[in-house]
Design a protein around this motif. Structure first.
Motif, PDB file in Angstrom:
ATOM      1  N   THR A  63       0.834  -1.200   0.000  1.00 56.03           N
ATOM      2  CA  THR A  63       0.000   0.000   0.000  1.00 56.03           C
ATOM      3  C   THR A  63       0.869   1.251   0.000  1.00 56.03           C
ATOM      4  OG1 THR A  63      -0.091  -0.003   2.422  1.00 56.03           O
ATOM      5  CG2 THR A  63      -1.844  -1.151   1.254  1.00 56.03           C
ATOM      6  N   ASP A  64       0.365   2.280  -0.654  1.00 57.59           N
ATOM      7  CA  ASP A  64       0.966   3.607  -0.629  1.00 57.59           C
ATOM      8  C   ASP A  64      -0.169   4.616  -0.566  1.00 57.59           C
ATOM      9  OD1 ASP A  64      -0.066   3.651  -3.239  1.00 57.59           O
ATOM     10  OD2 ASP A  64       1.839   3.023  -4.098  1.00 57.59           O
ATOM     11  N   LEU A  65       0.078   5.845  -0.893  1.00 61.21           N
ATOM     12  CA  LEU A  65      -0.940   6.880  -0.774  1.00 61.21           C
ATOM     13  C   LEU A  65      -1.730   7.083  -2.061  1.00 61.21           C
ATOM     14  CD1 LEU A  65       0.937   9.537   1.381  1.00 61.21           C
ATOM     15  CD2 LEU A  65      -0.672   7.783   2.094  1.00 61.21           C
ATOM     16  N   THR A  66      -1.687   6.125  -2.950  1.00 64.95           N
ATOM     17  CA  THR A  66      -2.474   6.229  -4.175  1.00 64.95           C
ATOM     18  C   THR A  66      -3.870   5.653  -3.945  1.00 64.95           C
ATOM     19  OG1 THR A  66      -1.667   4.090  -4.949  1.00 64.95           O
ATOM     20  CG2 THR A  66      -0.407   6.039  -5.596  1.00 64.95           C
ATOM     21  N   PRO A  67      -4.886   6.225  -4.584  1.00 62.07           N
ATOM     22  CA  PRO A  67      -6.262   5.749  -4.362  1.00 62.07           C
ATOM     23  C   PRO A  67      -6.485   4.301  -4.768  1.00 62.07           C
ATOM     24  CG  PRO A  67      -6.233   7.891  -5.457  1.00 62.07           C
ATOM     25  CD  PRO A  67      -4.827   7.387  -5.471  1.00 62.07           C
ATOM     26  N   ASP A  68      -5.587   3.743  -5.583  1.00 57.36           N
ATOM     27  CA  ASP A  68      -5.785   2.372  -6.053  1.00 57.36           C
ATOM     28  C   ASP A  68      -5.485   1.333  -4.972  1.00 57.36           C
ATOM     29  OD1 ASP A  68      -6.450   3.373  -8.527  1.00 57.36           O
ATOM     30  OD2 ASP A  68      -4.403   3.242  -9.293  1.00 57.36           O
ATOM     31  N   THR A  69      -4.761   1.704  -3.938  1.00 59.12           N
ATOM     32  CA  THR A  69      -4.335   0.724  -2.940  1.00 59.12           C
ATOM     33  C   THR A  69      -4.981   0.911  -1.570  1.00 59.12           C
ATOM     34  OG1 THR A  69      -2.425   2.088  -2.305  1.00 59.12           O
ATOM     35  CG2 THR A  69      -2.108   0.473  -4.076  1.00 59.12           C
ATOM     36  N   ILE A  70      -5.469   2.110  -1.260  1.00 60.38           N
ATOM     37  CA  ILE A  70      -6.021   2.363   0.075  1.00 60.38           C
ATOM     38  C   ILE A  70      -7.404   2.979  -0.045  1.00 60.38           C
ATOM     39  CG2 ILE A  70      -3.765   2.630   1.166  1.00 60.38           C
ATOM     40  CD1 ILE A  70      -4.106   5.623   0.988  1.00 60.38           C
ATOM     41  N   ASP A  71      -8.112   3.035   1.081  1.00 56.57           N
ATOM     42  CA  ASP A  71      -9.429   3.671   1.113  1.00 56.57           C
ATOM     43  C   ASP A  71      -9.544   4.500   2.392  1.00 56.57           C
ATOM     44  OD1 ASP A  71      -9.719   1.762   3.057  1.00 56.57           O
ATOM     45  OD2 ASP A  71     -11.270   0.607   2.036  1.00 56.57           O
ATOM     46  N   HIS A  72     -10.764   4.714   2.869  1.00 62.19           N
ATOM     47  CA  HIS A  72     -10.990   5.629   3.982  1.00 62.19           C
ATOM     48  C   HIS A  72     -10.275   5.209   5.260  1.00 62.19           C
ATOM     49  CE1 HIS A  72     -14.012   2.463   4.485  1.00 62.19           C
ATOM     50  NE2 HIS A  72     -14.057   2.779   5.761  1.00 62.19           N
ATOM     51  N   ARG A  73     -10.017   3.921   5.437  1.00 61.80           N
ATOM     52  CA  ARG A  73      -9.372   3.468   6.677  1.00 61.80           C
ATOM     53  C   ARG A  73      -7.948   4.013   6.777  1.00 61.80           C
ATOM     54  NH1 ARG A  73     -12.592  -0.748   4.898  1.00 61.80           N
ATOM     55  NH2 ARG A  73     -14.134  -1.443   6.426  1.00 61.80           N
TER      56      ARG A  73
ATOM     57  N   ASN B 255     -12.862  10.661  -5.108  1.00 62.33           N
ATOM     58  CA  ASN B 255     -13.988   9.789  -4.753  1.00 62.33           C
ATOM     59  C   ASN B 255     -14.227   9.697  -3.248  1.00 62.33           C
ATOM     60  OD1 ASN B 255     -11.692   8.379  -4.176  1.00 62.33           O
ATOM     61  ND2 ASN B 255     -12.299   6.484  -5.171  1.00 62.33           N
ATOM     62  N   TRP B 256     -13.382  10.356  -2.448  1.00 59.10           N
ATOM     63  CA  TRP B 256     -13.633  10.460  -1.014  1.00 59.10           C
ATOM     64  C   TRP B 256     -13.785  11.907  -0.567  1.00 59.10           C
ATOM     65  CZ3 TRP B 256     -15.372   6.914   2.139  1.00 59.10           C
ATOM     66  CH2 TRP B 256     -15.163   5.570   1.825  1.00 59.10           C
ATOM     67  N   ASN B 257     -13.819  12.833  -1.515  1.00 64.26           N
ATOM     68  CA  ASN B 257     -14.125  14.220  -1.185  1.00 64.26           C
ATOM     69  C   ASN B 257     -15.605  14.353  -0.875  1.00 64.26           C
ATOM     70  OD1 ASN B 257     -11.966  16.082  -1.041  1.00 64.26           O
ATOM     71  ND2 ASN B 257     -11.590  15.798  -3.239  1.00 64.26           N
ATOM     72  N   LEU B 258     -15.952  15.413  -0.208  1.00 56.72           N
ATOM     73  CA  LEU B 258     -17.330  15.588   0.236  1.00 56.72           C
ATOM     74  C   LEU B 258     -18.088  16.497  -0.714  1.00 56.72           C
ATOM     75  CD1 LEU B 258     -18.985  14.562   2.657  1.00 56.72           C
ATOM     76  CD2 LEU B 258     -18.630  16.766   3.733  1.00 56.72           C
TER      77      LEU B 258
ATOM     78  N   HIS C 180     -22.135  16.358  -3.247  1.00 53.03           N
ATOM     79  CA  HIS C 180     -23.398  15.634  -3.425  1.00 53.03           C
ATOM     80  C   HIS C 180     -23.202  14.328  -4.194  1.00 53.03           C
ATOM     81  CE1 HIS C 180     -25.866  18.747  -1.681  1.00 53.03           C
ATOM     82  NE2 HIS C 180     -25.298  19.670  -2.452  1.00 53.03           N
ATOM     83  N   THR C 181     -22.287  14.320  -5.151  1.00 58.61           N
ATOM     84  CA  THR C 181     -22.060  13.106  -5.939  1.00 58.61           C
ATOM     85  C   THR C 181     -21.508  11.982  -5.078  1.00 58.61           C
ATOM     86  OG1 THR C 181     -21.650  14.447  -7.918  1.00 58.61           O
ATOM     87  CG2 THR C 181     -20.889  12.158  -7.945  1.00 58.61           C
ATOM     88  N   THR C 182     -20.458  12.292  -4.300  1.00 60.46           N
ATOM     89  CA  THR C 182     -19.862  11.237  -3.474  1.00 60.46           C
ATOM     90  C   THR C 182     -20.815  10.789  -2.361  1.00 60.46           C
ATOM     91  OG1 THR C 182     -18.784  12.964  -2.138  1.00 60.46           O
ATOM     92  CG2 THR C 182     -17.498  11.958  -3.909  1.00 60.46           C
ATOM     93  N   ILE C 183     -21.636  11.699  -1.855  1.00 58.70           N
ATOM     94  CA  ILE C 183     -22.591  11.313  -0.811  1.00 58.70           C
ATOM     95  C   ILE C 183     -23.541  10.239  -1.316  1.00 58.70           C
ATOM     96  CG2 ILE C 183     -24.609  12.112   0.470  1.00 58.70           C
ATOM     97  CD1 ILE C 183     -23.130  14.662   1.085  1.00 58.70           C
ATOM     98  N   TYR C 184     -24.106  10.455  -2.503  1.00 60.04           N
ATOM     99  CA  TYR C 184     -25.058   9.475  -3.028  1.00 60.04           C
ATOM    100  C   TYR C 184     -24.347   8.238  -3.576  1.00 60.04           C
ATOM    101  CZ  TYR C 184     -29.045  12.531  -2.351  1.00 60.04           C
ATOM    102  OH  TYR C 184     -30.030  13.291  -1.773  1.00 60.04           O
ATOM    103  N   ALA C 185     -23.124   8.413  -4.068  1.00 55.52           N
ATOM    104  CA  ALA C 185     -22.370   7.250  -4.543  1.00 55.52           C
ATOM    105  C   ALA C 185     -21.997   6.334  -3.383  1.00 55.52           C
ATOM    106  CB  ALA C 185     -21.117   7.714  -5.283  1.00 55.52           C
ATOM    107  N   ARG C 186     -21.501   6.911  -2.300  1.00 52.80           N
ATOM    108  CA  ARG C 186     -21.148   6.103  -1.129  1.00 52.80           C
ATOM    109  C   ARG C 186     -22.388   5.553  -0.438  1.00 52.80           C
ATOM    110  NH1 ARG C 186     -16.288   4.442  -2.291  1.00 52.80           N
ATOM    111  NH2 ARG C 186     -14.866   6.167  -2.722  1.00 52.80           N
TER     112      ARG C 186
END
Length: 685
Positions: A366-376, A426-429, A431-437
């Motif tokens: 894992t690194d800091l790229t969105p492809d390897t990590i998520d909100h955790r 895709n983890w920014n706040l 309206h799109t991400t709210i309904y997607a998540r």
């Protein structure tokens, strides 16, 4: 005259003088001398272990347990045997069942204060792994009483018979699914590999006793999602959790990853029902588990699992469990150094990988790229910054001037901004991400992540906004005198903006309450801190705000109070946060805030009068709530706050964290006897 049955079975001469008298052999053996067999020929396995064909009690065991066979010792064939009870060992039998192969039946013992427990049998293919794929020990105490009525039941039914009010299989499965849907995504509770766990339940969940304790803890935590929905199920979950905690405490000597998972889930259960003292102590137990299990380092150097003995999901489960304990310890310590048991610089594992890689058991770096990590992973980094902030606000007076660009204050502001910059789109706040998540069932962690982000700012602004800190500290007043006016005003405006954004997040959670954002008790602190920041800003900037701002303040306060009222229906312990929040509003003296007919907490302002560490912490923190619930307290002058005001400088330095255990320093400046008899620190005698 015919011989008695005992002599016939032993193939010895019977010396009975007549058919009415007992023979010498039977008298010597203590057996009943019988001429006919009142017991039919036994055919069942259980009866054949206890009686011979002659109907006499069997003196030799037909089968020995594995431990007695290994050490070549006599075994009485009981379940468990007398030797295993005496040696405090797990008693396990190995019996063949035709073409079905070998099955291992393990039995364990319990303390007499509880009902007898029988460790569930499991197939060989399952005994080597826990719920997440790890080998674990089973409960073993020296007071087991076997219950033959459970020996023909399947493992899950055996456990359900011992655990009070444990649900049927279908209800149990739905509770587990609710745990994975509503609790596991929050914070770092996703350390269980859901596909493996659910498959195990579908196959009957055969395993060792501590795995069933984990299952019961998961079911108990799942009942704490919504109190209003099913109050009876809520109370049943409390019973399951109490039973699990008792079993774990009785068997502290056996350490396993599965037990640590169980403790972490129990911590969340206790947190949701408001047992903050239990949470604080369980956190300490969990941190010690991480130390002895060495979860702070990678299992091996084979990160990609090419030749490792553990699979990718098992290794990731260990990492997530470690990071979860780190977050728990951070919440419990609240930035107080001597309360924190996990040292961040000693954690040498990679950040949690994304759920997609974890669920499909992919081994990655894992690194800091969105492809390897998520909100955790982003939450872990944010908690690290928050620990630095909470530690800083307790000693900021020793740093450079806050308005100095080289100060630690500006460094922390930069760290928060850097964190915000690395968050992927895709983890920014918005309206799109709210309904997607929301469609993915991840709305709660999204809102929770950004609430923590704004809370970090509010924690840091305690040093520049009067009234925002739980304790009235002279250093904060000194900043108001010495700091440039433009610095103070810009900091106050920034604090207000973050409080507004935090309240809008609470509003979004109200709008989507059916999707779980109100389930997390940590958000209660968010609502409390938002109102405190708004009220503090309204008081310190009263000369600069206009009517529109006042109207906005009243609206935001109403939103936060409404959020706490809704949360209270789901989590009854939110009443503490609601009452303290209403007390802040009432005591503000701001007429344009609507606080009529609101019930406040009569004890909310007592923290300023009560000496001790809790006055420096958030009033809703674990330590503060647990300290207020103590049935006994030390006498006057025993806390560091009172020592600082009433004792000499030499005595005060004795309670300083930096000097208390420094090399060459004696904890008692005079003899121990003289220190006690002088009674200089309070009513000790």
């Amino acid at each position: 005259m015919p011989s008695c049955l005992t002599c016939i079975a032993r193939k010895v001469k019977c010396d009975a003088p007549d058919s009415l008298s007992d023979c010498g052999n039977c008298r010597r053996l203590g057996e009943e001398c019988r001429r006919h067999n009142p017991v039919p020929m036994v055919v069942s396995r259980q009866e054949s272990k206890q009686f011979t064909r002659a109907g006499t009690k069997r003196r030799r065991s037909q089968i020995s347990c594995l431990d007695c066979r290994k050490h070549k010792r006599k075994c009485n064939g009981e379940l468990p045997c007398a030797r295993c009870i005496r040696m405090k060992r797990e008693c396990e039998y190995d019996t063949s069942h035709g073409k079905e192969g070998t099955f291992h039946h393990s039995y364990s013992v319990q303390a007499p204060v509880l009902s007898s427990i029988q460790t569930s049998p499991s197939q060989t293919s399952h005994t080597s792994s826990s719920a997440a794929g790890y080998q674990s020990g089973s409960v073993n105490s020296p007071y087991f009483q076997s219950d033959t009525s459970t020996q023909d039941l399947d493992p899950l039914a055996m456990f359900a018979k011992q655990c009070p009010l444990f649900p049927e299989k279908e209800l149990m499965k739905s509770l587990v699914q609710q745990f994975f849907a509503r609790i596991a995504p929050c914070r770092l509770f996703g350390f269980l590999h859901e596909p493996t766990f659910m498959m195990k339940i579908d196959q009957g969940y055969g395993g060792r006793f501590d795995e069933f304790l984990l299952l019961a803890a998961i079911c108990a935590a799942a009942t704490k999602v919504n109190h209003e929905a099913n109050k009876q199920m809520w109370e049943s979950g409390v019973e399951w959790a109490r039973y699990v905690l008792q079993q774990l405490i009785l068997d502290l000597n056996r350490i396993s990853v599965t037990k640590l998972m169980t403790l972490v889930v129990l911590h969340e259960h206790e947190y949701r029902i408001g047992n903050q003292s239990s949470c604080f102590l369980i956190t300490g137990l969990c941190t010690r588990y991480t130390h002895i299990l060495q979860l702070n380092v990678e299992y091996d150097n084979d990160i990609l699992c090419q030749n490792s003995s553990l699979t990718a999901s098992e290794k990731e489960s260990r990492r997530r469990l470690m990071w979860c304990c780190y977050v728990m310890d951070s919440f419990a310590s609240s930035g107080v150094t001597h309360l924190q048991l996990i040292q961040e610089n000693k954690i040498e594992i990679q950040l949690p990988m994304s759920d997609e890689h974890f669920l499909f058991e992919r081994a990655i770096v894992t690194d800091l790229t969105p492809d390897t990590i998520d909100h955790r992973a982003y939450l872990v980094r944010l908690m690290s910054i928050r620990n630095r902030i909470l530690n800083y606000v307790k000693r900021f007076d020793k740093d450079r001037d806050l308005w100095d660009p080289q100060s630690e204050y500006h460094s922390l502001l930069s760290s928060l901004q850097e964190w915000c910059n690395i968050i992927p789109e895709n983890w920014n706040l918005n309206h799109t991400t709210i309904y997607a998540r929301k469609s993915q069932g991840l709305l709660s962690p999204l809102i929770e992540l950004w609430i923590f982000f704004h809370l970090c700012y509010l924690d840091l602004y305690r040093v520049v906004v009067p009234g925002l800190s739980p304790a009235m500290r002279p250093e904060i007043d000194a900043v108001q005198i010495a700091a440039p006016t433009d610095f103070l005003q810009s900091s106050q405006e920034a604090c207000f903006n973050h409080a507004v954004k935090l309240t809008r997040l609470l509003e979004a959670s109200i709008q989507h309450e059916k999707d779980g954002p109100l389930d997390d008790p940590n958000i209660i602190i968010g609502a409390h801190e938002a109102i405190r920041a708004l009220v503090s800003y309204a008081k310190v900037a009263s000369s600069r705000i206009n009517d529109d701002t006042k109207q906005l303040l009243a609206e935001l306060v109403d939103i936060s109070v409404h959020h706490l009222r809704l949360t209270q229906k789901r989590i009854p312990t939110a009443i503490l946060g609601l009452r303290r929040t209403v007390s802040i509003i009432k005591n503000s003296g701001l007429a344009y805030l609507n606080y009529t007919n609101l019930e406040s907490d009569s004890d909310s302002d007592s923290s300023q009068e009560r000496p001790g560490l809790e006055e420096q912490l958030n009033p809703l923190s674990q330590f503060s709530v647990a300290a207020r619930g103590l049935s006994e307290r030390h006498g006057k002058g025993t806390s560091s706050a009172r020592v600082g005001s009433e004792c000499s400088s030499s005595q005060k330095s004795m309670f300083d964290d930096d000097n208390l255990l420094s090399p060459g320093r004696d904890m008692f400046p005079t003899s121990l006897e003289g220190w006690l008899t002088s009674n200089q620190f309070g009513d000790f005698i």
